[in-house]
Motif scaffolding. Structure first.
Motif, PDB file in Angstrom:
ATOM      1  N   HIS A  12      22.722  46.207   4.919  1.00 47.79           N
ATOM      2  CA  HIS A  12      21.256  45.581   4.590  1.00 47.79           C
ATOM      3  C   HIS A  12      20.500  46.486   3.731  1.00 47.79           C
ATOM      4  N   PRO A  17      23.260  47.846  -1.020  1.00 50.79           N
ATOM      5  CA  PRO A  17      23.798  46.733   0.068  1.00 50.79           C
ATOM      6  C   PRO A  17      24.868  45.911  -0.205  1.00 50.79           C
ATOM      7  N   SER A  51      23.703  41.203   4.879  1.00 55.07           N
ATOM      8  CA  SER A  51      23.355  42.061   3.845  1.00 55.07           C
ATOM      9  C   SER A  51      22.123  41.605   3.017  1.00 55.07           C
ATOM     10  N   GLY A  54      19.296  40.672   6.593  1.00 55.39           N
ATOM     11  CA  GLY A  54      18.961  41.532   7.781  1.00 55.39           C
ATOM     12  C   GLY A  54      19.221  40.628   8.940  1.00 55.39           C
TER      13      GLY A  54
END
Length: 357
Positions: A12, A17, A51, A54
């Motif tokens: 994340h 990410p 991702s 969160g």
């Protein structure tokens, strides 16, 4: 060769990410990234959601008013499944199928109508709790805090913990019956040492759970059931053993938390864990957070309560006049009028301060 044990690694916060299939790929994206955040998932959709969002649920999951979600712990998943509950893979919560009888799920329902919010936190401006505790169950909210939670082994920042125990949560007679806070102790020679090697958000959260379990065992009514409400998935999952077998960081503190959980259950306390989204306006979570921040300033501890022989009891931090008052017995404000608290023989620790100040 890249390490792969199956599953999906979601990043994340990191250099890039996204979702990765090996730990080495995930590690490359999180190493040397301040505040990096990653998790492993069993399926790709959950990993993709993490991702992107969160710990917050995807927008589509937040708008599912027709589902009646359950406030069950991970350990209770088989029980709710056996009763016919279904699992929402996106919201990561069990729910009562539409049209099904809600009565068998009464102990896990989050409100008087049987519906609960997807996060367990209040959406009202007053911050009142949206959860309803089953009759006789205590709700103990825990939180940790750290002043400067980066490179903690180098900067050695202080960390604190806070807990607030609530009776009849969500009912008209809801009230806090105990509050405690303190500094995360790093001195192994201190009688209040729980195993923390550094001050950090994680050690603050773990210490808060340790203190909550200790309070439950020695201060709460004998055999009282309790739900530990937490906002740190790390601390809760390490305590329950869902993560970290064996733990690689904070090992001594993690094992201490597990010992205290086992001891509380062995003493007849049914303990479950309930996740609460942090900093979302939940009344008691916000109170625990404030106590944890106050715990950062607690530099001294009074003598322990003299519990039963051989009991290693940890208690809240009390300084100054409050600590001196311990010698002559607890002041009246220690127990809220009408509260039913039991204490170890000889325990004379006062409350940190009167409730409501």
């Amino acid at each position: 060769m890249p390490k792969s044990k199956g599953g999906f690694y979601a990043v994340h916060r990191g250099h890039k990410p996204g979702v990765y299939t090996t730990w080495d790929e995930c590690k490359a994206q999180t190493d040397n990234w301040p505040g990096a955040k990653h998790k492993k998932f069993a399926n790709a959709q959950d990993a993709m959601n993490f991702s992107k969002y969160g710990d917050n649920p995807p927008p589509a999951a937040a708008a599912a008013p027709s589902r009646t979600y359950l406030n069950n712990s991970f350990a209770e998943k088989d029980a709710v499944k056996a009763l016919g509950a279904q699992f929402d893979g996106t919201a990561k919560r069990w729910y009562v199928p539409p049209g099904a009888d809600r009565a068998p799920f009464a102990r896990w329902l989050g409100s008087s109508s049987g519906a609960s919010s997807s996060s367990g936190a209040s959406s009202s401006s007053s911050g009142a709790s949206s959860s309803v505790s089953p009759p006789g169950e205590l709700a103990i909210f825990t939180d940790g805090a750290c002043k400067g939670n980066m490179n903690v082994h180098i900067h050695k920042p202080p960390a604190g913990w806070g807990i607030v125990a609530v009776e009849a949560q969500g009912h008209p007679n809801e009230r806090a019956i105990a509050e405690h806070c303190g500094l995360v102790v790093l001195d192994a020679a201190s009688p209040h040492f729980l195993g923390a090697e550094v001050g950090s958000n994680n050690t603050g959260e773990l210490c808060a759970i340790c203190e909550a379990l200790t309070w439950l065992r020695w201060r709460a009514p004998s055999g009282a059931a309790a739900a530990i409400h937490y906002d740190s998935e790390y601390a809760a999952n390490m305590t329950t053993g869902k993560w970290g077998n064996p733990p690689t960081k904070n090992a001594a503190l993690v094992y201490r938390a597990r010992e205290l959980l086992a001891a509380a259950r062995a003493a007849g306390h049914a303990v479950r864990f309930v996740h609460v989204k942090g900093h979302a306006g939940h009344k008691w979570n916000e109170r625990a957070d404030a106590l944890a921040t106050e715990g950062l300033t607690r530099q001294a501890f009074p003598p322990r309560g003299a519990g039963p022989p051989g009991v290693d009891e940890t208690d809240g931090a009390v300084v100054g006049a409050a600590a001196a008052a311990a010698a002559s017995g607890p002041p009246p404000e220690y127990i809220v009028p009408g509260a039913t608290l039991t204490r170890p023989p000889g325990d004379t620790l006062p409350r940190k301060r009167p409730l409501g100040e």
